[in-house]
Structure formats: structure tokens, C-alpha cells
Design a protein around this motif. Structure first.
Motif, PDB file in Angstrom:
ATOM      1  N   ASN A 110       9.251   7.795  40.557  1.00 32.99           N
ATOM      2  CA  ASN A 110      10.296   6.868  40.106  1.00 32.99           C
ATOM      3  C   ASN A 110      10.570   7.002  38.616  1.00 32.99           C
ATOM      4  N   SER A 111      11.122   8.127  38.233  1.00 38.37           N
ATOM      5  CA  SER A 111      11.447   8.328  36.821  1.00 38.37           C
ATOM      6  C   SER A 111      12.463   9.459  36.713  1.00 38.37           C
ATOM      7  N   LYS A 112      12.999   9.594  35.520  1.00 37.23           N
ATOM      8  CA  LYS A 112      13.899  10.721  35.265  1.00 37.23           C
ATOM      9  C   LYS A 112      13.152  12.040  35.462  1.00 37.23           C
ATOM     10  N   ASP A 113      11.881  12.069  35.096  1.00 35.90           N
ATOM     11  CA  ASP A 113      11.097  13.289  35.302  1.00 35.90           C
ATOM     12  C   ASP A 113      11.004  13.624  36.789  1.00 35.90           C
ATOM     13  N   ALA A 114      10.801  12.613  37.628  1.00 38.90           N
ATOM     14  CA  ALA A 114      10.736  12.855  39.075  1.00 38.90           C
ATOM     15  C   ALA A 114      12.069  13.396  39.577  1.00 38.90           C
ATOM     16  N   MET A 115      13.159  12.834  39.100  1.00 39.10           N
ATOM     17  CA  MET A 115      14.487  13.309  39.494  1.00 39.10           C
ATOM     18  C   MET A 115      14.640  14.783  39.134  1.00 39.10           C
ATOM     19  N   TYR A 116      14.206  15.144  37.948  1.00 38.49           N
ATOM     20  CA  TYR A 116      14.315  16.523  37.509  1.00 38.49           C
ATOM     21  C   TYR A 116      13.409  17.431  38.352  1.00 38.49           C
ATOM     22  N   VAL A 117      12.211  16.960  38.703  1.00 39.37           N
ATOM     23  CA  VAL A 117      11.284  17.766  39.507  1.00 39.37           C
ATOM     24  C   VAL A 117      11.850  17.975  40.913  1.00 39.37           C
ATOM     25  N   TYR A 150      21.876  11.233  33.040  1.00 39.61           N
ATOM     26  CA  TYR A 150      21.659  12.651  33.296  1.00 39.61           C
ATOM     27  C   TYR A 150      22.978  13.228  33.785  1.00 39.61           C
ATOM     28  N   ASN A 151      23.216  14.489  33.477  1.00 35.09           N
ATOM     29  CA  ASN A 151      24.403  15.163  33.986  1.00 35.09           C
ATOM     30  C   ASN A 151      24.047  15.740  35.357  1.00 35.09           C
ATOM     31  N   PHE A 152      24.508  15.068  36.402  1.00 37.26           N
ATOM     32  CA  PHE A 152      24.177  15.452  37.776  1.00 37.26           C
ATOM     33  C   PHE A 152      25.050  16.584  38.302  1.00 37.26           C
ATOM     34  N   PHE A 153      25.874  17.172  37.451  1.00 39.06           N
ATOM     35  CA  PHE A 153      26.784  18.228  37.899  1.00 39.06           C
ATOM     36  C   PHE A 153      26.065  19.299  38.710  1.00 39.06           C
ATOM     37  N   ASN A 154      24.986  19.836  38.138  1.00 39.89           N
ATOM     38  CA  ASN A 154      24.313  20.962  38.768  1.00 39.89           C
ATOM     39  C   ASN A 154      23.732  20.601  40.135  1.00 39.89           C
ATOM     40  N   ILE A 155      23.197  19.390  40.254  1.00 42.33           N
ATOM     41  CA  ILE A 155      22.603  18.986  41.530  1.00 42.33           C
ATOM     42  C   ILE A 155      23.690  18.899  42.608  1.00 42.33           C
ATOM     43  N   SER A 179      30.602  16.533  41.891  1.00 43.35           N
ATOM     44  CA  SER A 179      30.172  17.267  40.695  1.00 43.35           C
ATOM     45  C   SER A 179      31.240  17.180  39.597  1.00 43.35           C
ATOM     46  N   PHE A 180      32.517  17.092  40.008  1.00 42.64           N
ATOM     47  CA  PHE A 180      33.599  17.029  39.021  1.00 42.64           C
ATOM     48  C   PHE A 180      33.570  15.735  38.212  1.00 42.64           C
ATOM     49  N   LYS A 181      32.904  14.715  38.739  1.00 40.44           N
ATOM     50  CA  LYS A 181      32.728  13.470  37.989  1.00 40.44           C
ATOM     51  C   LYS A 181      31.979  13.749  36.680  1.00 40.44           C
ATOM     52  N   THR A 185      34.658  21.744  33.839  1.00 41.02           N
ATOM     53  CA  THR A 185      34.703  23.102  33.283  1.00 41.02           C
ATOM     54  C   THR A 185      33.541  23.956  33.730  1.00 41.02           C
ATOM     55  N   ASP A 186      32.381  23.334  34.039  1.00 42.97           N
ATOM     56  CA  ASP A 186      31.261  24.111  34.567  1.00 42.97           C
ATOM     57  C   ASP A 186      31.598  24.434  36.006  1.00 42.97           C
ATOM     58  N   GLY A 187      30.737  25.151  36.650  1.00 43.78           N
ATOM     59  CA  GLY A 187      30.895  25.189  38.081  1.00 43.78           C
ATOM     60  C   GLY A 187      31.326  26.504  38.635  1.00 43.78           C
TER      61      GLY A 187
END
Length: 190
Positions: A110-117, A150-155, A179-181, A185-187
Motif C-alpha cells: 500500500n504505497s507508491k513504491d508498491a505501485m511502482y513494483v 504519478y504519471n500512469f501513462f506507461n502503465i 493513457s492520453f489523460k 505526446t508519449d506513446g
């Protein structure tokens, strides 16, 4: 030199490293910590060396060596599992990335680190040819959308890719739209 003199010298080097860190001298900090580890290794000095190697000088082999020492000494396990999973990902070792990501997630969910993992483990599983497992991890990661900054674009982008590979184009489009939210420009032009 006596063992107490060696320990005192190693501690003096650690104190110097901390002082150099506060002055922004990362290379000097790293040199002092490395000398301290060589002189009298401790979990604290190895952990500091691993952090510098991971985040500043990007020497994953040195970081892994120090993180394994810390793990073997049960020192700051959560942080060590987090860092070592990143290191193995950077070495394209997906099995060990997943192994240490699992160890981290056993301790912290339950943390940003967990989200990243979850994201890191999902990318590894994707690269291992495990699309359903990758999707499951990405779905765990996006539960943090709106909760952590966090920028969730990549996920979302990765979710779209996995669904596209499976031929589930409506789901892929849905996640591309999400992802466009975060970025227009990435993607990837799926």
C-alpha cells in the motif's frame, strides 16, 4: 592496526561520506563509503553504498553486491528488495526482478513504491512472455491512479499493448484512451 582502530577509521569515513553528501559531492561520498565497506563492512555502510550505486552512479553490479550483503543481514529488507528488483530489471534479468519484486510485495502493498513494483513486475512478466500475469500486475498498479501522484501513462500504455497482442482491441483502445489523460505526446501508435 587494532580492530578498534579499523572500526574507528571506517566510522570516520562514513561520517565524511555523510558530510560530502550534504555538500552535494556524490563521488566523494561514494569513495568514502566504498573505503569504509572495504575496511570494515557493515549493513549500514553497504546500504549507503548500494543507494549511491543504484540512484547516482548507476553501477547495478556494485549495488547488487551490497544489497545482497544487506539482505543476508536482514537490514532494511523492504528498501533492499525495492532497489535490487530495479537493479535486476536494468540487467534484463526478469526472473530475479520478479523474485525480488515478490519479496517486496510480501512486505508492502500500500504505497507508491508498491505501485511502482507492480508496474516493474508487470513489465518483467511481459518480457518473459506471460501476458496474463503482466496484465494482472498492471491492473494492481492502476488501482493507485488518483491515490498517488504519478504519471500512469506507461502503465495504461502497457495494458493497451498486452490487450492488443491478445486481439482484445476494445480493451486496448480503452486503456490507450486512459493513457492520453497523462500524455498526448508519449506513446505508441498501436
Amino acid at each position: 592496526a587494532s580492530s578498534s582502530e579499523i572500526i574507528a577509521r571506517a566510522q570516520s569515513l562514513m561520517d565524511s561520506a555523510i558530510d560530502k553528501y550534504t555538500k552535494g559531492d556524490i563521488q566523494g561520498e561514494y569513495n568514502d563509503v566504498s573505503q569504509s565497506v572495504d575496511l570494515y563492512p557493515t549493513p549500514v555502510s553497504h546500504f549507503m553504498k548500494a543507494g549511491i550505486a543504484t540512484y547516482y552512479i548507476h553501477d547495478v553490479d556494485t549495488a547488487i553486491e551490497s544489497l545482497v550483503y544487506c539482505i543476508n543481514n536482514n537490514h532494511r529488507l523492504k528498501e533492499c528488495y525495492y532497489m535490487i528488483s530495479n537493479c535486476y530489471y536494468n540487467k534484463d534479468n526478469w526472473d530475479k526482478t520478479v523474485f525480488y519484486a515478490n519479496k517486496f510485495l510480501d512486505l508492502e502493498r500500500n504505497s507508491k513504491d508498491a505501485m511502482y513494483v507492480y508496474e516493474l513486475r508487470g513489465m518483467s512478466k511481459s518480457l518473459m512472455g506471460q501476458p496474463n500475469e503482466a496484465i494482472a500486475d498492471y491492473l494492481q498498479a492502476i488501482k493507485y491512479d488518483g491515490v498517488v501522484d504519478y504519471n500512469f501513462f506507461n502503465i495504461y500504455n502497457n495494458l493497451a499493448y498486452e490487450y492488443m497482442k491478445k486481439g482484445e482491441l476494445n480493451k486496448a483502445k480503452n486503456y490507450m484512451d486512459k493513457s492520453f489523460k497523462y500524455s498526448h505526446t508519449d506513446g505508441n501508435a498501436w
